[in-house]
Write a protein that holds these residues in place. Structure first.
Motif, PDB file in Angstrom:
ATOM      1  N   THR A 139      41.608  34.218  42.723  1.00 48.81           N
ATOM      2  CA  THR A 139      41.227  35.429  43.437  1.00 48.81           C
ATOM      3  C   THR A 139      39.706  35.483  43.492  1.00 48.81           C
ATOM      4  N   VAL A 140      39.211  35.796  44.661  1.00 48.66           N
ATOM      5  CA  VAL A 140      37.755  35.934  44.804  1.00 48.66           C
ATOM      6  C   VAL A 140      37.347  37.231  44.119  1.00 48.66           C
ATOM      7  N   VAL A 141      36.395  37.113  43.182  1.00 47.60           N
ATOM      8  CA  VAL A 141      35.997  38.286  42.418  1.00 47.60           C
ATOM      9  C   VAL A 141      34.605  38.730  42.799  1.00 47.60           C
ATOM     10  N   ALA A 142      34.482  39.969  43.174  1.00 55.10           N
ATOM     11  CA  ALA A 142      33.160  40.528  43.453  1.00 55.10           C
ATOM     12  C   ALA A 142      32.692  41.268  42.209  1.00 55.10           C
ATOM     13  N   LYS A 143      31.444  40.996  41.786  1.00 50.97           N
ATOM     14  CA  LYS A 143      30.934  41.602  40.566  1.00 50.97           C
ATOM     15  C   LYS A 143      30.968  43.130  40.655  1.00 50.97           C
TER      16      LYS A 143
ATOM     17  N   THR B 133      41.396  42.646  39.530  1.00 46.35           N
ATOM     18  CA  THR B 133      40.830  43.115  40.803  1.00 46.35           C
ATOM     19  C   THR B 133      41.872  42.978  41.902  1.00 46.35           C
ATOM     20  N   LYS B 134      41.607  43.650  43.025  1.00 42.87           N
ATOM     21  CA  LYS B 134      42.554  43.630  44.148  1.00 42.87           C
ATOM     22  C   LYS B 134      42.819  42.210  44.611  1.00 42.87           C
ATOM     23  N   GLY B 135      44.031  41.933  44.948  1.00 48.04           N
ATOM     24  CA  GLY B 135      44.348  40.594  45.433  1.00 48.04           C
ATOM     25  C   GLY B 135      45.842  40.481  45.676  1.00 48.04           C
ATOM     26  N   ALA B 136      46.308  39.260  45.945  1.00 43.81           N
ATOM     27  CA  ALA B 136      47.729  39.039  46.195  1.00 43.81           C
ATOM     28  C   ALA B 136      48.517  39.340  44.933  1.00 43.81           C
ATOM     29  N   ALA B 137      49.804  39.661  45.105  1.00 44.12           N
ATOM     30  CA  ALA B 137      50.666  39.906  43.948  1.00 44.12           C
ATOM     31  C   ALA B 137      50.667  38.661  43.071  1.00 44.12           C
TER      32      ALA B 137
END
Lengths: 504, 251, 393
Positions: free
Chosen positions: C45-49, C133-137
């Protein structure tokens, strides 16, 4: 007190001082050993049952074949070979038409030996009380015992029912279930299986297929049964399962108090007892059901004894109806028993009062279910478990409130007492509330008899065993008080006997 | 009646000795007061005489009516006539006081080979004695000591004594927790039981009780021994001077 | 009979079978039925700080100074972690296998984790945080081991925060040494659609002390198992918890306190508040083994149902094989006491406020187990906010 000498002394005392272990030498009629559809037909035929009853039994048998015995209880025993049992045994002399004078004297003698008089004139004359010590109630007053109508069941058949005429005058039907099937088939058909259906559980399924006898009570609307009703179950024949079925109906506004007692001979083999009891209380009716269960518990090493696998359930069908179970469980090698109440009617009430004593290698897994369906329904559970010897004693109970059971109330008190460090006491309650207005309260404690209490009693002259019996009787007092007066004194004595050899 | 010789007692679990050579002779009809500071071994003496577990007699002997008391179980001692009125009576939930008295009396009678009392006789017997101690019928129905006030507990102990009619009564701090009125009732009850064939050992910290139960002999128990004996005037001396003299002596 | 023979899509994805209601311990939480779709593990998952920072700031303990060890989406986040003065070893602890479905599931997801060792008294607060963080299930797992050495003491905080739809599995092991002390505070505040599954294994050596508190308020589905074993005498465990649940939240806690040795004391205190269609479950079992004499074990679970659709189930169990013990449990379920409510209103307090006061007082008793003042105050604030939101709906 509990020094090594005492422990050694106590070890020499026999645990199994079972006083009802004698066997009656009487010739019996048996069904062939084993279980199949023909045996079910045999039993139904013996009893001269209508076709619908046979069909009902067969339906039960067929569904039982697909059921498995429950394994969730905290009891263990070797697998039962259901083909190695007799499912029907009756004294041969019973074939003759019965009136009290014609009963085999051996049977009368058996019941006399058990302290159960079957001759009405004797009961009226108070023969029963001869030689018996008087007792005091809690207020220090002498207790005068009343009359009790008795249905005596010996193995698979009812021997006699007393006080029938007097009960008839009050329109109360009290007879064996075989007789009810002949005399009141519509009532039986209407109610049988309506609380415990054939497929309810493994043992109830088996019972539905092969039940032999039991008691039937119908109290018509507005009638208060004029005396205590009682059934006395006696298992005698060897290798024979006892499967009795009891059905009690209290119609609108009726009241009945019923007591069952049970004993069995001392045998090396275990015996199976799988009874079903169904209670139905209509609007404003009340049923009080008391049990003093004293089946043979097996010897100190756990050999022999009765497997008491019983399904008891009451249905508070009408508004403001009330069903109260009181049980004193001292016998049986294994007890698997959960007298329950379905609180269907609004403002109905269920009660469960229990004393369960285990000693030697007995295993008890007992409790209740209070299923609240009606508004304002209330229930109360008081359970006193006493574990001694190397026994295991489990309380297992469920209290649930359905979403529609608004303002349901339950109070549960579960106390366990351990005597010695070789036994176990367990409490497994389930509480399920699906409505916010239901109020459930549950409390449980586990403790032992304190050394101080023992010393205090002994310093007043009581022996160790007398002290234990006294303290235990105090511990169970709340439940004892629920028993009909006639049985309180005997029960107190029974508690003392059950705990003999438990100290040390 | 009671002959205690050179009695040494320690707790089973601890090496510490509590009684260190106590000797005492009690004859029928006599009332002996045993006084002493806290921790002198007063309660231990009462428990050892009545047979409570947890104590070990390391030396000495106790004979009661010519028999070795120490060999007997507590219930045998009771049947022989030993009665301890507890400093802290024990609660027994669910057992009515009346029932308890009946069971205890009959157990003792049985042990002595006597017949049990009939119900009416028993009831009369108890009610009569209860009335003298201001004990109501209602109290007799209540479970033994459960919910009793301090005064009620002590009165109930004296009632048990009156019903069981022991020959040796040991009263352990019977005055503790009593106000003056309750003390008088209890003392009257005890005095009514004084008789030429019954002996009493009254254990107390204070002289106050002995104004009402007047002893024939007073003994001072300190550090596990009787350090001084005398008549009833000794109690007054102690009241005036305290136990300091005796405590120091041992120390 | 054996319904577990046919694998569900989730079971296929995890490669193990999930517990179901035919299993006694899972009678009220049918995990097999509840996890109705696959949650693949190790999704990148791409994580934004900024997201991580925002979530950290949403923690009830955001304002309290702690040494944070942060995991994001099932992996260690070095940038947000502070190990100053701590003895630790990264990597999943290799500990003895325990046969429990939640531990099997944790293993199947391949957890991240560390072993943390407290050698002496640490007066810092150590906070282990998991952020989703928000992302796919997807599913993520953590497995940590905390050792408190003989005579040492430590305070451990666990905070679980997240957004989106996911399954988080957490296994924690605590070893409390001779005379050691552990204060543990856990806050479960997962996203509203998350599934939080945790299993805690705690052992207490002689004279050890445990003070534990768990707040369960987030997540759609919660199952928290705990086993506490006394291996040395004179140890003391205080285990408390509170539920603040609403909507269709489901929380099931099952604790087993095992008195394997004599002279230990355990206290369990659970206060459960359920609103709307929420369902709370408390299963507590106290085992007193043979020879574990002088055990003092007490358990209480109390439920407050604020809506006619809320539910509570309890199974407070005692299994006792020693005679010289004092054990007991109490359980109650009901709504707000009308007498109490009336009393407050008769003193001029408006109904909604009176209710909030009574609810706060009800859960407050469980908060008392939190030793650290700052943490306790933060939890009281959290409850106050929860009640404020409730009142405003």
């Amino acid at each position: 007190m509990a020094d090594q000498d005492t422990i050694e002394l106590v070890k020499t005392i026999e645990v199994d001082k079972y006083k009802y272990g004698f066997e009656t030498d009487i010739e019996s009629d048996y069904a062939p050993k084993g279980l199949n559809e023909d045996i079910v037909r045999f039993i139904s035929d013996k009893k001269g049952e209508p076709q619908w009853m046979l069909d009902w039994r067969l339906e039960a048998y067929r569904s039982w074949l697909h059921m498995e015995n429950p394994t969730w209880a905290k009891v263990s025993f070797p697998k039962i070979d259901y083909q190695d049992l007799y499912y029907y045994a009756a004294p041969k002399s019973m074939a003759a038409p019965k009136s009290l004078d014609e009963i085999d004297p051996k049977l009368l003698e058996t019941y006399a030996k058990l302290g159960i008089p079957l001759k009405e004139q004797e009961i009226l004359a108070g023969v029963r009380k001869q030689g018996e010590k008087s007792m005091l109630d809690d207020d220090g007053n002498e207790v005068i015992t009343g009359r009790v109508a008795i249905d005596a069941v010996f193995d698979s058949v009812s021997v006699v029912t007393t006080f029938k005429d007097e009960l008839k005058k009050a329109d109360v039907i009290f007879c064996s279930i075989s007789e009810a099937l002949r005399e009141h088939p519509d009532l039986v058909k209407q109610y049988l299986g309506s609380v415990v259906p054939q497929g309810d559980n493994f043992y109830a399924g088996l019972n539905s297929a092969v039940f032999s006898d039991g008691s039937f009570v119908y109290v018509p609307p507005g009638v208060r049964c004029p005396m205590e009703l009682s059934t006395y179950f006696r298992m005698n024949a060897k290798n024979t399962g006892q499967f009795e079925r009891t059905l009690i109906i209290a119609d609108k506004g009726a009241y009945v108090s019923y007591l069952e007692g049970c004993t069995a001979p001392t045998r090396e083999e275990s015996q199976l007892h799988a009874a079903v009891v169904e209670l139905i209380a209509h609007e404003d009716a009340e049923i009080k059901y008391s049990t003093v269960q004293n089946w043979y518990p097996g010897d100190a090493e756990g050999k022999g004894g009765v497997y008491n696998f019983v399904t008891k359930r009451g249905d508070c069908r009408g508004a403001r109806s009330k069903i109260s179970w009181t049980q004193v469980e001292t016998g049986s090698a294994i007890t698997w028993k959960y007298p329950s109440v379905i609180l269907r009617g609004d403002s109905s009430r269920g009660e469960f009062y229990s004393i369960a004593i285990s000693n030697g290698k007995q295993q008890v897994d007992s409790g209740t279910k209070m299923i609240h369906l009606g508004k304002n329904s209330s229930s109360r559970i008081v359970s006193k478990g006493i574990a001694a010897g190397r026994s295991d004693n489990t309380y297992r109970g469920l209290v649930s409130a359905h979403r529609k059971a608004t303002y349901a109330r339950n109070f549960t008190q579960c106390d366990s007492l351990l005597i010695g460090d070789q036994c176990g006491a367990h409490t497994v309650p389930y509480i399920e509330s699906k409505t916010s207005t239901a109020q459930f309260e549950h409390e449980a404690t586990t403790s032992k008899i304190s050394d101080d209490q023992m010393f205090y009693c002994m310093s007043r002259g009581l022996s160790q065993e007398e002290a234990v019996a006294l303290i235990v009787n105090g511990f169970v007092r709340d439940v004892l008080q629920q028993l009909p007066m006639e049985f309180m004194a005997e029960t107190q004595k029974l508690i003392g006997i059950s705990l003999e050899g438990s100290v040390g | 009646m009671l002959e205690i010789q050179n009695l040494h007692v320690k707790l089973e679990d601890e090496p510490r000795e509590i009684l260190k050579g106590l000797s005492l002779t009690v004859k029928p009809g006599e009332v002996h007061a045993i006084m002493g500071p806290n921790g002198s071994g007063k309660s231990t003496l009462s428990y050892v005489l009545s047979g409570r577990a947890g104590y070990e007699v390391t030396d000495g002997s106790v004979s009661f009516k010519g028999e070795n008391l120490l060999e007997m179980d507590p219930n045998m001692r009771a049947a022989k006539g030993v009665f301890l009125a507890f400093q802290y009576p024990i609660e027994i939930p669910g057992v009515a006081t009346m029932q308890f008295l009946k069971v205890a009396l009959n157990a003792q009678r049985k042990a002595r080979g006597e017949k049990e009392l009939s119900i009416p006789d028993f009831m009369r017997f108890v009610k009569e004695r209860a009335a003298k101690l201001n004990i109501s019928q209602e109290m007799l129905k209540r479970p033994v000591n459960v919910g009793f006030s301090g005064g009620e507990k002590k009165r109930a102990e004296i009632l048990q004594m009156a019903v069981l009619e022991p020959s040796l009564c040991i009263l352990d701090e019977t005055d503790s927790g009593l106000d003056i009125d309750a003390l008088k009732v209890v003392a009257d009850g005890v005095n009514a039981l004084r008789s030429p064939d019954r002996a009493m050992i009254v254990i107390t910290h204070y002289q106050r009780l002995l104004d009402y139960i007047v002893p024939d002999f007073v003994h001072v128990l300190s550090a596990g021994k009787i350090v001084k004996s005398g008549g009833k005037e000794l109690a007054h001396e102690l009241e005036a001077n305290g136990y300091a003299e005796f405590v120091e002596k041992v120390a | 009979m054996n319904i577990a023979l046919i694998k569900t899509p989730a079971e296929e994805a995890f490669g193990i079978s999930l517990p179901h209601r035919r299993m006694e311990e899972w009678r009220w939480t049918d995990l097999r039925a509840r996890i109705d779709r696959p949650y693949p593990a190790h999704q990148n998952t791409v994580v934004a700080k900024i997201d991580v920072d925002r979530l950290i700031a949403s923690s009830p303990f955001a304002k309290i100074k702690t040494h944070r060890i942060v995991f994001v989406n099932g992996s260690w986040d070095q940038a947000h972690s502070n190990f100053t003065g701590l003895t630790f070893e990264m990597g999943v602890p290799t500990s003895s296998a325990i046969d429990d479905p939640l531990i099997h599931l944790n293993g199947a997801i391949e957890p991240a984790g560390l072993t943390l060792r407290f050698e002496s008294n640490m007066d810092v607060l150590v906070e282990i945080m998991h952020i989703t963080t928000k992302g796919a299930a997807r599913s993520m797992a953590l497995r940590n081991c905390i050792e408190v050495a003989d005579g040492a003491s430590a305070t451990i905080i666990e905070t679980y925060l997240g957004e989106g739809d996911y399954v988080l599995s957490s296994v924690m092991e605590f070893e409390i040494g001779l005379g050691a002390r552990l204060d543990r505070v856990k806050v479960e505040h997962e996203s509203a659609s998350a599934t939080h599954l945790s299993h805690v294994v705690t052992s207490l050596a002689k004279d050890a002390k445990l003070n534990e508190f768990t707040l369960t308020s987030g997540g759609a589905l919660n199952r928290q198992n705990g086993t506490y074993t006394f291996v040395g005498e004179n140890a003391d465990a205080k285990i408390a918890g509170a539920y603040l649940l609403n909507n269709k939240q489901h929380a099931d806690t099952r604790l087993v306190v095992d008195h394997a040795v004599p002279h230990c004391t355990s206290r369990e205190t659970f206060k459960c508040v359920m609103d709307d269609h929420a369902r709370g479950i408390f299963q507590g079992k106290v085992i007193v083994r043979k020879h574990a004499q002088k055990t003092d074990g007490k358990q209480s679970s109390h439920a407050l149902l604020l809506s006619e659709f809320a539910e509570f189930d309890a199974k407070p169990e005692l299994e006792i094989y020693a005679d010289d013990v004092v054990c007991g449990h109490g359980a109650t379920a009901g709504d707000i006491n009308l007498d109490h409510l009336f009393y407050l209103r008769s003193r001029g307090i408006p109904e909604a406020e009176a209710k909030s006061l009574l609810i706060a007082a009800f859960v407050g008793e469980a908060f008392d187990n939190v030793v650290h003042d700052g943490l306790r105050d933060a939890l009281v604030n959290y409850a106050a906010n929860w009640l404020q939101v409730r009142k405003n709906v």
